[in-house]
Design a protein around this motif. Structure first.
Motif, PDB file in Angstrom:
ATOM      1  N   LEU A 239       0.888  -1.090   0.324  1.00  0.00           N
ATOM      2  CA  LEU A 239       0.102  -0.321  -0.119  1.00  0.00           C
ATOM      3  C   LEU A 239       0.845   1.535  -0.010  1.00  0.00           C
ATOM      4  O   LEU A 239       0.201   2.555  -0.626  1.00  0.00           O
ATOM      5  CB  LEU A 239      -0.870   0.027   1.322  1.00  0.00           C
ATOM      6  N   GLN A 240       2.431   1.179   0.700  1.00  0.00           N
ATOM      7  CA  GLN A 240       3.613   2.434   0.990  1.00  0.00           C
ATOM      8  C   GLN A 240       3.554   2.684  -0.616  1.00  0.00           C
ATOM      9  O   GLN A 240       3.264   3.429  -1.544  1.00  0.00           O
ATOM     10  CB  GLN A 240       4.522   1.998   1.088  1.00  0.00           C
ATOM     11  N   ILE A 241       3.512   1.265  -1.372  1.00  0.00           N
ATOM     12  CA  ILE A 241       3.606   1.697  -2.994  1.00  0.00           C
ATOM     13  C   ILE A 241       2.870   2.509  -4.207  1.00  0.00           C
ATOM     14  O   ILE A 241       3.279   2.947  -4.667  1.00  0.00           O
ATOM     15  CB  ILE A 241       4.690   0.835  -3.549  1.00  0.00           C
ATOM     16  N   PHE A 256       7.431  17.771  -7.988  1.00  0.00           N
ATOM     17  CA  PHE A 256       6.180  16.445  -6.598  1.00  0.00           C
ATOM     18  C   PHE A 256       6.458  16.549  -5.460  1.00  0.00           C
ATOM     19  O   PHE A 256       8.024  17.699  -4.689  1.00  0.00           O
ATOM     20  CB  PHE A 256       6.881  15.066  -7.070  1.00  0.00           C
ATOM     21  N   ASN A 257       5.429  16.644  -4.765  1.00  0.00           N
ATOM     22  CA  ASN A 257       5.716  17.441  -3.192  1.00  0.00           C
ATOM     23  C   ASN A 257       5.954  16.207  -2.097  1.00  0.00           C
ATOM     24  O   ASN A 257       4.731  15.492  -2.162  1.00  0.00           O
ATOM     25  CB  ASN A 257       4.321  18.627  -3.160  1.00  0.00           C
ATOM     26  N   TYR A 258       6.812  15.680  -1.624  1.00  0.00           N
ATOM     27  CA  TYR A 258       6.548  14.715  -0.719  1.00  0.00           C
ATOM     28  C   TYR A 258       5.793  14.653   0.488  1.00  0.00           C
ATOM     29  O   TYR A 258       4.932  13.665   0.633  1.00  0.00           O
ATOM     30  CB  TYR A 258       8.094  14.612  -0.262  1.00  0.00           C
ATOM     31  N   ASP A 262      -0.488  11.458   1.531  1.00  0.00           N
ATOM     32  CA  ASP A 262      -1.034  11.190   2.495  1.00  0.00           C
ATOM     33  C   ASP A 262      -1.090   9.901   3.455  1.00  0.00           C
ATOM     34  O   ASP A 262      -0.423   8.929   3.054  1.00  0.00           O
ATOM     35  CB  ASP A 262      -2.680  10.799   2.068  1.00  0.00           C
ATOM     36  N   GLN A 263      -0.295  10.807   4.581  1.00  0.00           N
ATOM     37  CA  GLN A 263       0.259   9.350   5.718  1.00  0.00           C
ATOM     38  C   GLN A 263       1.504   8.780   5.197  1.00  0.00           C
ATOM     39  O   GLN A 263       1.782   7.823   5.907  1.00  0.00           O
ATOM     40  CB  GLN A 263      -1.133   7.932   5.497  1.00  0.00           C
ATOM     41  N   LEU A 264       2.392   9.278   4.766  1.00  0.00           N
ATOM     42  CA  LEU A 264       2.994   8.393   4.336  1.00  0.00           C
ATOM     43  C   LEU A 264       4.682   9.270   4.633  1.00  0.00           C
ATOM     44  O   LEU A 264       4.164  11.309   4.123  1.00  0.00           O
ATOM     45  CB  LEU A 264       3.924   7.955   2.799  1.00  0.00           C
ATOM     46  N   SER A 265       6.055   9.547   5.511  1.00  0.00           N
ATOM     47  CA  SER A 265       6.838  10.004   5.744  1.00  0.00           C
ATOM     48  C   SER A 265       7.776  10.200   4.362  1.00  0.00           C
ATOM     49  O   SER A 265       7.890   9.442   3.077  1.00  0.00           O
ATOM     50  CB  SER A 265       7.842   9.420   6.595  1.00  0.00           C
ATOM     51  N   TYR A 266       8.659  10.612   4.427  1.00  0.00           N
ATOM     52  CA  TYR A 266       9.063  11.797   3.216  1.00  0.00           C
ATOM     53  C   TYR A 266      10.163  10.030   2.598  1.00  0.00           C
ATOM     54  O   TYR A 266      10.606   9.785   1.793  1.00  0.00           O
ATOM     55  CB  TYR A 266      10.279  13.192   3.422  1.00  0.00           C
ATOM     56  N   ARG A 267      10.691  10.058   3.852  1.00  0.00           N
ATOM     57  CA  ARG A 267      11.498   8.331   3.491  1.00  0.00           C
ATOM     58  C   ARG A 267      10.995   7.682   3.150  1.00  0.00           C
ATOM     59  O   ARG A 267      11.536   6.800   2.110  1.00  0.00           O
ATOM     60  CB  ARG A 267      11.938   8.179   4.816  1.00  0.00           C
ATOM     61  N   SER A 272       9.635   4.060  -2.423  1.00  0.00           N
ATOM     62  CA  SER A 272       8.735   3.876  -2.893  1.00  0.00           C
ATOM     63  C   SER A 272       9.193   4.095  -4.172  1.00  0.00           C
ATOM     64  O   SER A 272       9.210   4.084  -5.361  1.00  0.00           O
ATOM     65  CB  SER A 272       7.347   4.057  -2.522  1.00  0.00           C
ATOM     66  N   LEU A 273       9.150   6.059  -4.106  1.00  0.00           N
ATOM     67  CA  LEU A 273       9.198   6.335  -5.496  1.00  0.00           C
ATOM     68  C   LEU A 273      11.223   5.560  -6.328  1.00  0.00           C
ATOM     69  O   LEU A 273      11.340   5.366  -7.048  1.00  0.00           O
ATOM     70  CB  LEU A 273      10.100   7.399  -5.805  1.00  0.00           C
ATOM     71  N   GLU A 274      12.153   4.943  -5.964  1.00  0.00           N
ATOM     72  CA  GLU A 274      13.244   4.314  -6.026  1.00  0.00           C
ATOM     73  C   GLU A 274      12.631   3.241  -6.379  1.00  0.00           C
ATOM     74  O   GLU A 274      13.102   2.571  -7.676  1.00  0.00           O
ATOM     75  CB  GLU A 274      13.809   4.301  -4.471  1.00  0.00           C
ATOM     76  N   LEU A 275      12.208   2.070  -6.211  1.00  0.00           N
ATOM     77  CA  LEU A 275      11.917   1.297  -6.693  1.00  0.00           C
ATOM     78  C   LEU A 275      10.552   1.205  -7.495  1.00  0.00           C
ATOM     79  O   LEU A 275      10.730   0.144  -8.595  1.00  0.00           O
ATOM     80  CB  LEU A 275      10.381   0.324  -5.395  1.00  0.00           C
TER      81      LEU A 275
END
Length: 440
Positions: A239-241, A256-258, A262-267, A272-275
């Motif tokens: 769900l994070q990805i 892109f605005n990190y 919603d409900q996800l930290s910058y890290r 997820s974006l790297e994946l």
């Protein structure tokens, strides 16, 4: 019945590889379902014998790659297993979905070293994740080719418009395309933006199934691509990805605005974006100051945009109104031109050499009080840095483009829109459908 084969530009490269006397094992890389396996199957038609090893379907094959990795012994075992002869220069061996077997990936270097006269090709859908664990598996011994969905040129060829596309290739800002031909290309472009370049969708379209039916195939593709999320990295929640993926869709057209996820930290978003980038689904456009070449020497990774692998998938996820694209005079729609900007970026990637691993996209911006400016793309042509502004319709101001040209002393700038080829005030105009031609 299998879909008719769609000719790809990479077919010529594969044939050149086949005839090369200094041949290496070939590794086809790219996102899932962009046509890697079909292109190899087409190449196989020029061989007397073809052994296809699918490591996801043929689980028992994995045992052949355990222990010592002797290339000739592996080839002999494959010959027995598939009951086909392995004859140098007459047999093509294809390792498909090779990411499922790290040992098989490691064996590729030994085929190059110990059995170079044998033709061996490998491919995999989520290959980048496996290669990350084997960073030096075949350096200097294995040659990579990178594949994307069909380009607009390939789409036109699939639609039987090879002669029309040849006329496009003969055109230039100083030599516009005949207006009836230009209008015909615009109509094809609008359909391509909706259909996209995924081979399964294009194949159905040329069978006259209709644009609406193609949307169902896109739905199936999206479900399949999302089902892969859990494979990217076991410790990263599916769900994070998916949340990061959807954020890319909805933030398309702007930086892109990190914090907008919603409900996800910058890290978590960054991870997820790297994946998603490794999977080939998401492509970054990085800010460059464009003060000199290479463009990548002066970048700011805190300022990035993202585009998706395919405009068909993009419009389907965003829920665009298809009639607005097909029958409108502009492609701005609710997403303010993002689909045109995505198309342009993808065409830049597809027009690059298939041997280039790191094809990067860049944009430029300046932030000053009452003087903000942004150019959609900056590209390098030889020693020159050229600004490219994407307009969704056939009109629009070019303040940012002119500002960039004045600040950087550019010889010329490029505007791409629904206009025909033209040239005025230092601006070369390319129709959006021909934007990939600027590198030729």
């Amino acid at each position: 019945m299998a879909n008719a084969y769609l000719e790809r530009q990479i077919d010529k490269e594969l044939l050149l590889w086949k005839e090369s006397k200094e041949r290496k094992v070939l590794l086809l890389r790219g996102a899932r379902q962009v046509g890697k396996s079909r292109s190899v199957a087409k190449l196989a038609e020029s061989f007397e014998h073809f052994i296809e090893v699918n490591f996801e379907k043929n689980r028992n094959i994995h045992a052949l790659f355990e222990g010592d990795l002797n290339a000739k012994e592996i080839a002999e075992n494959l010959s027995v297993q598939f009951k086909k002869p392995v004859i140098p220069n007459k047999t093509l061996i294809f390792f498909d979905e090779i990411q499922s077997s790290p040992s098989a990936i490691s064996s590729l270097r030994f085929f190059s070293e110990d059995y170079p006269e044998l033709h061996v090709v490998a491919a995999g859908s989520l290959l980048e994740f496996a290669l990350e664990e084997l960073p030096s598996f075949g350096v200097g011994r294995v040659r990579s080719i990178f594949m994307y969905p069909l380009s607009f040129a390939e789409f036109m060829n699939a639609c039987g418009e090879k002669l029309l596309w040849e006329k496009v290739c003969e055109s230039a800002p100083e030599k516009p395309l005949l207006e009836p031909f230009h209008e015909k290309c615009i109509n094809y472009l609008k359909k391509f933006l909706i259909i996209g370049g995924m081979p399964a969708v294009v194949a159905k379209y040329i069978e006259n199934v209709g644009v609406l039916e193609c949307q169902k195939i896109l739905n199936d593709l999206i479900i399949s691509l999302k089902a892969d999320f859990f494979k990217y990295k076991k410790r990263v929640p599916n769900l994070q990805i998916q949340a990061a993926f959807e954020a890319v869709v909805h933030q398309s057209g702007g930086r892109f605005n990190y914090s907008g996820v919603d409900q996800l930290s910058y890290r978590q978003v960054k991870e997820s974006l790297e994946l998603l980038q490794k999977a080939g689904l998401v492509i970054p456009i990085v800010h460059s100051s464009a003060n000199g070449i290479p463009l990548g020497g002066d970048v700011n990774f805190k300022k990035q945009k993202y585009i998706l692998l395919d405009t068909g998938i993009f419009q389907r996820l965003l829920g665009l109104e298809l009639s607005d694209v097909l029958f409108g005079n502009e492609i701005s729609l609710v997403n303010k031109g993002a689909i045109a900007e995505q198309f342009a970026g993808l065409e830049f990637l597809k027009s690059a050499s298939c041997y280039d691993e790191q094809v990067s996209l860049y944009f430029w911006s300046r932030e000053k009080p009452k003087s903000n400016a942004e150019v959609d793309y900056v590209v390098q042509r030889g020693e020159k840095i050229i600004p490219v502004e994407v307009k969704s319709g056939s009109s629009g101001k070019m303040q940012s483009l002119n500002l960039f040209m004045a600040e950087k002393n550019s010889e010329y700038g490029i505007r791409t829109s629904l206009e025909n080829f033209s040239f005025y005030n230092g601006i070369k105009v390319y129709p959006l459908y021909a934007i990939g031609r600027i590198f030729f």
